[in-house]
Each structure stands twice: as structure tokens, then as C-alpha cells.
Write an enzyme that holds these catalytic residues in place. Sequence first.
Site, PDB file in Angstrom:
ATOM      1  N   LYS A   1      40.737  -3.529  69.794  1.00 33.38           N
ATOM      2  CA  LYS A   1      41.190  -4.145  71.044  1.00 33.38           C
ATOM      3  C   LYS A   1      41.413  -3.043  72.075  1.00 33.38           C
ATOM      4  CE  LYS A   1      44.222  -5.427  74.219  1.00 33.38           C
ATOM      5  NZ  LYS A   1      45.277  -4.682  74.929  1.00 33.38           N
TER       6      LYS A   1
ATOM      7  N   GLY B   1      44.974  -1.289  78.600  1.00 39.26           N
ATOM      8  CA  GLY B   1      45.494  -0.249  79.477  1.00 39.26           C
ATOM      9  C   GLY B   1      44.503   0.120  80.558  1.00 39.26           C
TER      10      GLY B   1
ATOM     11  N   GLY C   1      43.626  -5.840  82.635  1.00 39.25           N
ATOM     12  CA  GLY C   1      44.672  -6.041  83.634  1.00 39.25           C
ATOM     13  C   GLY C   1      44.487  -5.191  84.871  1.00 39.25           C
TER      14      GLY C   1
ATOM     15  N   ASP D   1      45.990  -8.870  73.326  1.00 41.14           N
ATOM     16  CA  ASP D   1      46.490  -8.552  71.981  1.00 41.14           C
ATOM     17  C   ASP D   1      46.524  -9.814  71.121  1.00 41.14           C
ATOM     18  OD1 ASP D   1      46.904  -5.861  72.625  1.00 41.14           O
ATOM     19  OD2 ASP D   1      48.933  -6.229  73.337  1.00 41.14           O
TER      20      ASP D   1
ATOM     21  N   LYS E   1      52.992  -6.578  73.016  1.00 42.24           N
ATOM     22  CA  LYS E   1      52.076  -5.856  72.128  1.00 42.24           C
ATOM     23  C   LYS E   1      52.637  -5.761  70.712  1.00 42.24           C
ATOM     24  CE  LYS E   1      49.872  -2.452  73.921  1.00 42.24           C
ATOM     25  NZ  LYS E   1      48.542  -3.110  73.943  1.00 42.24           N
TER      26      LYS E   1
END
Length: 258
Positions: A8, A11, A45, A162, A217
Site C-alpha cells: 500500500k 503519503g 491524498g 489503508d 493507519k
Amino acid sequence: MMNPLIIKLGGVLLDSEEALERLFSALVNYRESHQRPLVIVHGGGCVVDELMKGLNLPVKKKNGLRVTPADQIDIITGALAGTANKTLLAWAKKHQIAAVGLFLGDGDSVKVTQLDEELGHVGLAQPGSPKLINSLLENGYLPVVSSIGVTDEGQLMNVNADQAATALAATLGADLILLSDVSGILDGKGQRIAEMTAAKAEQLIEQGIITDGMIVKVNAALDAARTLGRPVDIASWRHAEQLPALFNGMPMGTRILA
């Protein structure tokens, strides 16, 4: 076929060409020396934030999750399933990796329902059908899956990446690594915690050491470890030289225990 490994990505990784170069070089090295099939799950994001800023749209979060009003889901879908997904496919192509871009709804791979009306078009991911992705893996493809899903009623949903990766790992019986900006979960002194249990996580959340997005997370990783019945790793993409060892099961960040 060996059980797959889901990586995954999160960030600011998608915003950094240097980081993407390191990651895909590590993926090439791993694929050359191991037969294990890989799957990438990603959010994006930072891509969404840039787009929203450019359109002068507010970004609201609740408990670390992005609030997604009906008038923003099309924009977020375009950013995640479009720009972010195709950027990763372009990097795969550059490194001669045969990749296929998907979203959670393709082949009903991950089932999605609305999480909370107050969050708008934010979905809860649950295991779905492994058929499509297993077929791709058996034929040597690298599936690259965005965290956009769709409900049975046909509503597009933005899913925490996540949680999406956890549901897909449960679907495929896969191992899971959550790659992020940080080298794992840090204690109050900024030191990496090598192993984490649910009790330890609850304690650190109560103490305010684990906050905001990291709570989401950690909870996703704990949920994954419980669901899969095996540890889940949270680690950084910043140390490229460690990635092949990490993909091979060596703990490099924080190992979340079931």
C-alpha cells in the site's frame, strides 16, 4: 501460486519523482529475484489536496478521514482513479513492468458500503471476489488498485487506502505492507517502535502520542493483522535499499501483531 504481497502506497510518495524511481527500481529487483506476485494499492491524498486547492474547494477531515460531499466525489475519483493511478502505471511502463490499473469495484474485488452519512461519499471496504485479480496475477501482471470503490447502489465512494488494502488482502489471502512517509510508529521520544499490539496502540492513542491520520493507519493495520491472522508491517518508502528485504518479510518499520 504463492500468496500475494500487497504494497500500500501513501503519503507524499506520489508527489516525489525520486521516491517513485526508488520504489519502482526496488519492485523490479524484487520481481527479478522472487516469484511472489505483487499488488499495489494506493490513495493519493496529496494529489487530491493539490487539485482541491487549485479549485478553491475546502478540505475537511473528521477523525483522520476526508469528508467527501456529493459535489466533490467526481473530482476525488478523477484524482485517485485517474491521475494518481495512471501516474503509477506510467512509472511501471517506464520500468518495463506490465501493470493494469483498477479500482476497488472492478471484478467486485472489494465490496464497499457508505461508512457514515456525515462523511458523505466515504466508503467502508470489505472483502469481495478474488477472481479478477488472481487471473491478472497468474498471467504475470501487476495490478495497481486505487482506493475508489462503488456501492451496490452504484454510488462512488472514497475509501481510506489503508482500509482498502486491508480488505483486498483479506480477499486474496495476501500479506500486507503499509508504506508511508514515516519509518513506522514512533514513541513519545520520536523513536521507532519495532512491534505493536492492540493494547500498546490503545495506550499510545490515550496518551496522545498516536494522533490523527496515524490512528486510522494503526487501526487499519491492527484490523488487517486480526483479519488475516498474521503480522502487518508499517514502514517507510524512503529507504529504497531496504525495500527488497522488507518485501521478503524482514521487519524494517513497525510490525503490527494480531
